[in-house]
Design a protein around this motif. Structure first.
Motif, PDB file in Angstrom:
ATOM      1  N   GLU A  85      60.841  62.271  27.478  1.00 32.73           N
ATOM      2  CA  GLU A  85      61.294  62.025  26.105  1.00 32.73           C
ATOM      3  C   GLU A  85      60.637  60.796  25.467  1.00 32.73           C
ATOM      4  O   GLU A  85      60.337  60.797  24.281  1.00 32.73           O
ATOM      5  CB  GLU A  85      62.813  61.843  26.070  1.00 32.73           C
ATOM      6  CG  GLU A  85      63.587  63.120  26.327  1.00 32.73           C
ATOM      7  CD  GLU A  85      65.086  62.887  26.392  1.00 32.73           C
ATOM      8  OE1 GLU A  85      65.534  61.710  26.268  1.00 32.73           O
ATOM      9  OE2 GLU A  85      65.815  63.871  26.575  1.00 32.73           O
ATOM     10  N   ARG A  86      60.429  59.724  26.270  1.00 31.91           N
ATOM     11  CA  ARG A  86      60.007  58.456  25.691  1.00 31.91           C
ATOM     12  C   ARG A  86      58.601  58.015  26.094  1.00 31.91           C
ATOM     13  O   ARG A  86      58.037  57.117  25.473  1.00 31.91           O
ATOM     14  CB  ARG A  86      60.997  57.355  26.082  1.00 31.91           C
ATOM     15  CG  ARG A  86      62.420  57.656  25.639  1.00 31.91           C
ATOM     16  CD  ARG A  86      63.328  56.492  25.916  1.00 31.91           C
ATOM     17  NE  ARG A  86      64.718  56.831  25.693  1.00 31.91           N
ATOM     18  CZ  ARG A  86      65.713  55.971  25.767  1.00 31.91           C
ATOM     19  NH1 ARG A  86      65.471  54.707  26.073  1.00 31.91           N
ATOM     20  NH2 ARG A  86      66.956  56.346  25.551  1.00 31.91           N
ATOM     21  N   VAL A 110      59.282  53.360  29.544  1.00 32.38           N
ATOM     22  CA  VAL A 110      60.527  53.402  30.309  1.00 32.38           C
ATOM     23  C   VAL A 110      60.416  52.492  31.533  1.00 32.38           C
ATOM     24  O   VAL A 110      59.511  52.655  32.355  1.00 32.38           O
ATOM     25  CB  VAL A 110      60.840  54.855  30.753  1.00 32.38           C
ATOM     26  CG1 VAL A 110      62.038  54.895  31.682  1.00 32.38           C
ATOM     27  CG2 VAL A 110      61.068  55.739  29.535  1.00 32.38           C
ATOM     28  N   GLY A 111      61.332  51.561  31.644  1.00 34.25           N
ATOM     29  CA  GLY A 111      61.345  50.643  32.785  1.00 34.25           C
ATOM     30  C   GLY A 111      62.347  51.062  33.849  1.00 34.25           C
ATOM     31  O   GLY A 111      63.232  51.890  33.607  1.00 34.25           O
ATOM     32  N   VAL A 112      62.215  50.468  35.022  1.00 38.42           N
ATOM     33  CA  VAL A 112      63.102  50.830  36.130  1.00 38.42           C
ATOM     34  C   VAL A 112      64.544  50.412  35.866  1.00 38.42           C
ATOM     35  O   VAL A 112      65.472  51.049  36.372  1.00 38.42           O
ATOM     36  CB  VAL A 112      62.591  50.258  37.476  1.00 38.42           C
ATOM     37  CG1 VAL A 112      61.290  50.914  37.880  1.00 38.42           C
ATOM     38  CG2 VAL A 112      62.440  48.756  37.414  1.00 38.42           C
ATOM     39  N   ASP A 113      64.765  49.369  35.073  1.00 37.34           N
ATOM     40  CA  ASP A 113      66.140  48.969  34.750  1.00 37.34           C
ATOM     41  C   ASP A 113      66.869  50.091  34.019  1.00 37.34           C
ATOM     42  O   ASP A 113      68.021  50.406  34.331  1.00 37.34           O
ATOM     43  CB  ASP A 113      66.143  47.700  33.887  1.00 37.34           C
ATOM     44  CG  ASP A 113      65.707  46.469  34.654  1.00 37.34           C
ATOM     45  OD1 ASP A 113      66.243  46.242  35.750  1.00 37.34           O
ATOM     46  OD2 ASP A 113      64.830  45.739  34.164  1.00 37.34           O
ATOM     47  N   SER A 152      58.354  52.263  44.385  1.00 36.43           N
ATOM     48  CA  SER A 152      57.693  51.749  43.186  1.00 36.43           C
ATOM     49  C   SER A 152      57.917  52.719  42.036  1.00 36.43           C
ATOM     50  O   SER A 152      58.256  53.894  42.238  1.00 36.43           O
ATOM     51  CB  SER A 152      56.184  51.600  43.421  1.00 36.43           C
ATOM     52  OG  SER A 152      55.594  52.879  43.609  1.00 36.43           O
ATOM     53  N   LYS A 153      57.696  52.218  40.836  1.00 29.32           N
ATOM     54  CA  LYS A 153      57.754  53.094  39.671  1.00 29.32           C
ATOM     55  C   LYS A 153      56.637  54.128  39.745  1.00 29.32           C
ATOM     56  O   LYS A 153      56.822  55.292  39.361  1.00 29.32           O
ATOM     57  CB  LYS A 153      57.632  52.274  38.375  1.00 29.32           C
ATOM     58  CG  LYS A 153      57.662  53.136  37.118  1.00 29.32           C
ATOM     59  CD  LYS A 153      57.498  52.325  35.849  1.00 29.32           C
ATOM     60  CE  LYS A 153      57.365  53.235  34.626  1.00 29.32           C
ATOM     61  NZ  LYS A 153      57.149  52.479  33.373  1.00 29.32           N
ATOM     62  N   GLU A 154      55.472  53.727  40.262  1.00 29.08           N
ATOM     63  CA  GLU A 154      54.339  54.655  40.366  1.00 29.08           C
ATOM     64  C   GLU A 154      54.706  55.871  41.212  1.00 29.08           C
ATOM     65  O   GLU A 154      54.359  57.007  40.879  1.00 29.08           O
ATOM     66  CB  GLU A 154      53.117  53.949  40.956  1.00 29.08           C
ATOM     67  CG  GLU A 154      52.438  52.976  40.015  1.00 29.08           C
ATOM     68  CD  GLU A 154      53.183  51.661  39.844  1.00 29.08           C
ATOM     69  OE1 GLU A 154      54.072  51.359  40.671  1.00 29.08           O
ATOM     70  OE2 GLU A 154      52.890  50.951  38.862  1.00 29.08           O
ATOM     71  N   GLN A 155      55.425  55.635  42.328  1.00 25.15           N
ATOM     72  CA  GLN A 155      55.821  56.761  43.177  1.00 25.15           C
ATOM     73  C   GLN A 155      56.852  57.638  42.477  1.00 25.15           C
ATOM     74  O   GLN A 155      56.859  58.866  42.632  1.00 25.15           O
ATOM     75  CB  GLN A 155      56.386  56.271  44.514  1.00 25.15           C
ATOM     76  CG  GLN A 155      56.669  57.386  45.514  1.00 25.15           C
ATOM     77  CD  GLN A 155      55.421  58.179  45.886  1.00 25.15           C
ATOM     78  OE1 GLN A 155      54.343  57.614  46.037  1.00 25.15           O
ATOM     79  NE2 GLN A 155      55.553  59.489  46.037  1.00 25.15           N
TER      80      GLN A 155
END
Length: 199
Positions: free
Chosen positions: A33-34, A39-42, A61-64
């Protein structure tokens, strides 16, 4: 002469526990959607109802997490398409057109903002990013599928015909996401039909 394709590195995946499923579901919705970078992990952790520690414990990680999001969408698409190819006629033409029909149904149901792989590639163009192989691998798989489907129909020009069908398909996906004109996937299907009938 074409240069040989590089073999992509294997894509690492993680086990999806119930907690990881909540994180992945939230991330998938937010990323689509964004946008991935927005979009952050928080936010993902808050939407999933878990702590940031849980997110990192499950995915690292966010990458994974991006890898899992895109790989899961690819798996879902392949299952969706396989069902429709199974229900299509036996002829090569019927099966090629079934790909366009499946993409139309998929887009209306799951991809109203356009192709998730194309959208992700607009944000992730670095081949070193772990999700890059998922994106390019999905498109390579689609090209191989078209090549296989037209192999019996035009064995001496299957590769060229498959590339043309791929261009029609991918162009229609982009036009759908941009909402430039009504039903681009239907229009692409009719162009594919004319191309196949021309022999």
């Amino acid at each position: 002469m074409d240069s040989p394709a590089q073999t992509p590195a294997p894509v690492r995946r993680v086990a999806i526990t119930p907690g990881a499923r909540r994180v992945l579901d939230a991330a998938a919705r937010l990323f689509y959607e964004r946008g991935i970078h927005a979009v952050g992990v928080d936010l993902i952790a808050a939407e999933a109802g878990v702590t940031k520690k849980t997110l990192y414990d499950r995915f690292g990680s966010k990458e994974q997490l991006v890898v899992e999001y895109l790989a899961a969408r690819d798996e879902h698409w392949r299952e969706f398409l396989d069902e429709r190819l199974g229900a299509a006629g036996k002829s090569a033409e019927d099966r090629v057109l079934a790909v366009f029909e499946a993409s139309r149904a998929w887009s209306e149901r799951f991809s109203t903002r356009g192709c998730s792989m194309v959208n992700a590639h607009a944000e992730i163009d670095d081949p070193r990013h772990p999700a890059h192989a998922v994106i390019t691998g999905q498109k390579a798989w689609m090209l191989a599928l078209f090549t296989s489907l037209v192999g019996d129909l035009a064995p001496d020009r299957a590769r060229a015909l498959a590339r043309t069908l791929m261009l029609l398909h991918e162009g229609a996906l982009v036009a759908y996401g941009l909402d430039v004109f009504p039903d681009p996937l239907g229009a692409a299907r009719e162009q594919a039909r004319a191309l196949l009938e021309a022999g």
